[in-house]
Design a protein around this motif. Sequence first.
Motif, mmCIF file in Angstrom:
data_model
loop_
_atom_site.group_PDB
_atom_site.id
_atom_site.type_symbol
_atom_site.label_atom_id
_atom_site.label_comp_id
_atom_site.label_asym_id
_atom_site.label_seq_id
_atom_site.Cartn_x
_atom_site.Cartn_y
_atom_site.Cartn_z
ATOM 1 N N MET A 6 0.861 -1.167 0.066
ATOM 2 C CA MET A 6 -0.112 0.100 0.057
ATOM 3 C C MET A 6 1.127 1.397 -0.036
ATOM 4 S SD MET A 6 -2.843 1.098 2.572
ATOM 5 C CE MET A 6 -4.348 0.154 2.015
ATOM 6 N N ARG A 7 0.536 2.134 -1.030
ATOM 7 C CA ARG A 7 1.411 3.444 -1.080
ATOM 8 C C ARG A 7 0.878 4.447 -0.022
ATOM 9 N NH1 ARG A 7 0.910 8.443 -3.291
ATOM 10 N NH2 ARG A 7 2.875 9.138 -4.148
ATOM 11 N N HIS A 8 1.881 4.989 0.599
ATOM 12 C CA HIS A 8 1.851 5.770 1.985
ATOM 13 C C HIS A 8 1.720 7.232 1.189
ATOM 14 C CE1 HIS A 8 1.981 7.845 5.678
ATOM 15 N NE2 HIS A 8 2.958 8.787 5.132
ATOM 16 N N VAL A 9 0.756 8.072 1.539
ATOM 17 C CA VAL A 9 0.869 9.498 1.270
ATOM 18 C C VAL A 9 1.265 10.307 2.315
ATOM 19 C CG1 VAL A 9 -0.772 11.345 0.221
ATOM 20 C CG2 VAL A 9 -1.349 8.959 -0.587
ATOM 21 N N SER A 10 2.230 11.028 2.266
ATOM 22 C CA SER A 10 2.628 11.948 3.354
ATOM 23 C C SER A 10 1.731 13.096 3.533
ATOM 24 C CB SER A 10 4.164 12.351 3.092
ATOM 25 O OG SER A 10 4.020 13.206 2.112
ATOM 26 N N ASP A 11 1.829 13.671 4.652
ATOM 27 C CA ASP A 11 1.099 14.964 4.923
ATOM 28 C C ASP A 11 1.670 16.042 3.822
ATOM 29 O OD1 ASP A 11 -0.164 13.870 7.069
ATOM 30 O OD2 ASP A 11 1.182 14.918 8.590
ATOM 31 N N ASP A 12 2.726 16.147 3.585
ATOM 32 C CA ASP A 12 3.032 17.246 2.534
ATOM 33 C C ASP A 12 2.614 16.780 1.136
ATOM 34 O OD1 ASP A 12 4.605 18.481 4.301
ATOM 35 O OD2 ASP A 12 6.657 17.645 3.770
ATOM 36 N N GLU A 13 2.492 15.755 0.746
ATOM 37 C CA GLU A 13 1.815 15.301 -0.447
ATOM 38 C C GLU A 13 0.412 15.486 -0.598
ATOM 39 O OE1 GLU A 13 1.099 11.627 -3.743
ATOM 40 O OE2 GLU A 13 2.364 11.270 -1.782
ATOM 41 N N ARG A 14 -0.229 15.238 0.645
ATOM 42 C CA ARG A 14 -1.762 15.492 1.028
ATOM 43 C C ARG A 14 -2.066 16.811 0.663
ATOM 44 N NH1 ARG A 14 -4.413 16.950 5.002
ATOM 45 N NH2 ARG A 14 -2.736 16.453 6.548
ATOM 46 N N ARG A 15 -1.403 17.906 1.423
ATOM 47 C CA ARG A 15 -1.472 19.152 1.432
ATOM 48 C C ARG A 15 -1.295 19.616 0.058
ATOM 49 N NH1 ARG A 15 2.002 18.836 6.236
ATOM 50 N NH2 ARG A 15 0.460 19.040 7.980
ATOM 51 N N ALA A 16 -0.184 19.299 -0.698
ATOM 52 C CA ALA A 16 -0.059 19.728 -2.019
ATOM 53 C C ALA A 16 -1.319 19.229 -3.035
ATOM 54 C CB ALA A 16 1.221 19.064 -2.683
ATOM 55 N N ARG A 17 -1.804 18.103 -2.908
ATOM 56 C CA ARG A 17 -2.989 17.669 -3.538
ATOM 57 C C ARG A 17 -4.155 18.284 -3.103
ATOM 58 N NH1 ARG A 17 -2.915 11.843 -5.526
ATOM 59 N NH2 ARG A 17 -0.971 11.293 -5.663
ATOM 60 N N ILE A 18 -4.468 18.754 -2.181
ATOM 61 C CA ILE A 18 -5.611 19.498 -1.564
ATOM 62 C C ILE A 18 -5.136 21.141 -2.387
ATOM 63 C CG2 ILE A 18 -6.786 20.970 0.266
ATOM 64 C CD1 ILE A 18 -6.136 18.215 1.968
ATOM 65 N N GLY A 19 -3.960 21.387 -2.314
ATOM 66 C CA GLY A 19 -3.791 22.786 -2.752
ATOM 67 C C GLY A 19 -3.930 22.939 -4.172
ATOM 68 N N VAL A 20 -3.969 21.758 -4.821
ATOM 69 C CA VAL A 20 -4.147 21.653 -6.363
ATOM 70 C C VAL A 20 -5.746 21.662 -6.573
ATOM 71 C CG1 VAL A 20 -4.032 20.451 -8.560
ATOM 72 C CG2 VAL A 20 -2.011 21.006 -7.070
ATOM 73 N N ARG A 21 -6.276 20.440 -5.903
ATOM 74 C CA ARG A 21 -7.711 20.364 -6.278
ATOM 75 C C ARG A 21 -8.491 21.564 -5.815
ATOM 76 N NH1 ARG A 21 -7.956 15.650 -3.569
ATOM 77 N NH2 ARG A 21 -8.595 16.708 -1.526
ATOM 78 N N HIS A 22 -8.087 22.353 -4.693
ATOM 79 C CA HIS A 22 -8.813 23.329 -4.105
ATOM 80 C C HIS A 22 -8.518 24.646 -4.908
ATOM 81 C CE1 HIS A 22 -10.442 21.409 -0.320
ATOM 82 N NE2 HIS A 22 -10.821 20.523 -1.328
ATOM 83 N N ALA A 23 -7.714 24.808 -5.976
ATOM 84 C CA ALA A 23 -7.083 25.834 -6.559
ATOM 85 C C ALA A 23 -6.656 26.820 -5.630
ATOM 86 C CB ALA A 23 -8.468 26.725 -7.200
ATOM 87 N N LEU A 24 -5.666 26.596 -4.761
ATOM 88 C CA LEU A 24 -5.057 27.364 -3.677
ATOM 89 C C LEU A 24 -3.592 27.268 -4.193
ATOM 90 C CD1 LEU A 24 -6.673 26.007 -0.301
ATOM 91 C CD2 LEU A 24 -6.813 28.587 -1.467
ATOM 92 N N ALA A 25 -3.087 26.405 -4.794
ATOM 93 C CA ALA A 25 -1.743 26.162 -5.186
ATOM 94 C C ALA A 25 -1.553 27.470 -6.436
ATOM 95 C CB ALA A 25 -1.401 24.901 -5.642
ATOM 96 N N PRO A 26 -0.505 28.311 -6.400
ATOM 97 C CA PRO A 26 -0.389 29.526 -7.148
ATOM 98 C C PRO A 26 -0.412 28.915 -8.571
ATOM 99 C CG PRO A 26 1.002 29.723 -5.417
ATOM 100 C CD PRO A 26 0.522 28.456 -5.289
ATOM 101 N N SER A 27 0.230 28.202 -9.074
ATOM 102 C CA SER A 27 -0.019 27.434 -10.588
ATOM 103 C C SER A 27 -1.313 26.870 -11.010
ATOM 104 C CB SER A 27 1.264 26.613 -10.723
ATOM 105 O OG SER A 27 1.309 25.607 -9.888
ATOM 106 N N PHE A 28 -1.945 26.713 -9.969
ATOM 107 C CA PHE A 28 -3.332 25.985 -10.237
ATOM 108 C C PHE A 28 -4.599 26.995 -9.909
ATOM 109 C CE2 PHE A 28 -0.395 22.670 -10.007
ATOM 110 C CZ PHE A 28 -0.728 21.765 -11.102
#
Length: 136
Positions: free
Chosen positions: A1-23
């Motif tokens: 099973m692949r582990h998703v780190s807190d940093d990766e989870r936060r980055a994914r949420i930033g993209v999905r929620h349009a909060l990441a500057p480039s997204f």
Amino acid sequence: MRHVSDDERRARIGVRHALAPSFRVDSPEAATQAMTVLHATESATVYLSCWARVRSLDATDVDNALYDQRSLVKQLAMRRTLFTFPRDLLPAAWSSASARVANTERARMAKDVVKAGIAVDGNDWLDRARAEVLSP
């Protein structure tokens, strides 16, 4: 099973929620869709949520979406909380808690009309007031 780190989870949420500057997105409608709905109980929250997600935004862009185009609509939903919905999601809100909230609010308002001495029959007064507001 692949582990998703807190940093990766936060980055994914930033993209999905349009909060990441480039997204970031191009409109208040797209910002709302990125979140499904926006919390709208405080007047400024819709504007701030859009500002955090839209590349270039002016308050009039949000005003236009809410009040002129009506592509975004404020609606009471679960727990009597005000949300901003994309217009196409409104039927889902109406069939959930919103219909119950509307009935409760109407009963409360009719009771307050009688209590304030405005009319003897609060429901009749509300029906007439609604007809007057909607008449051309």
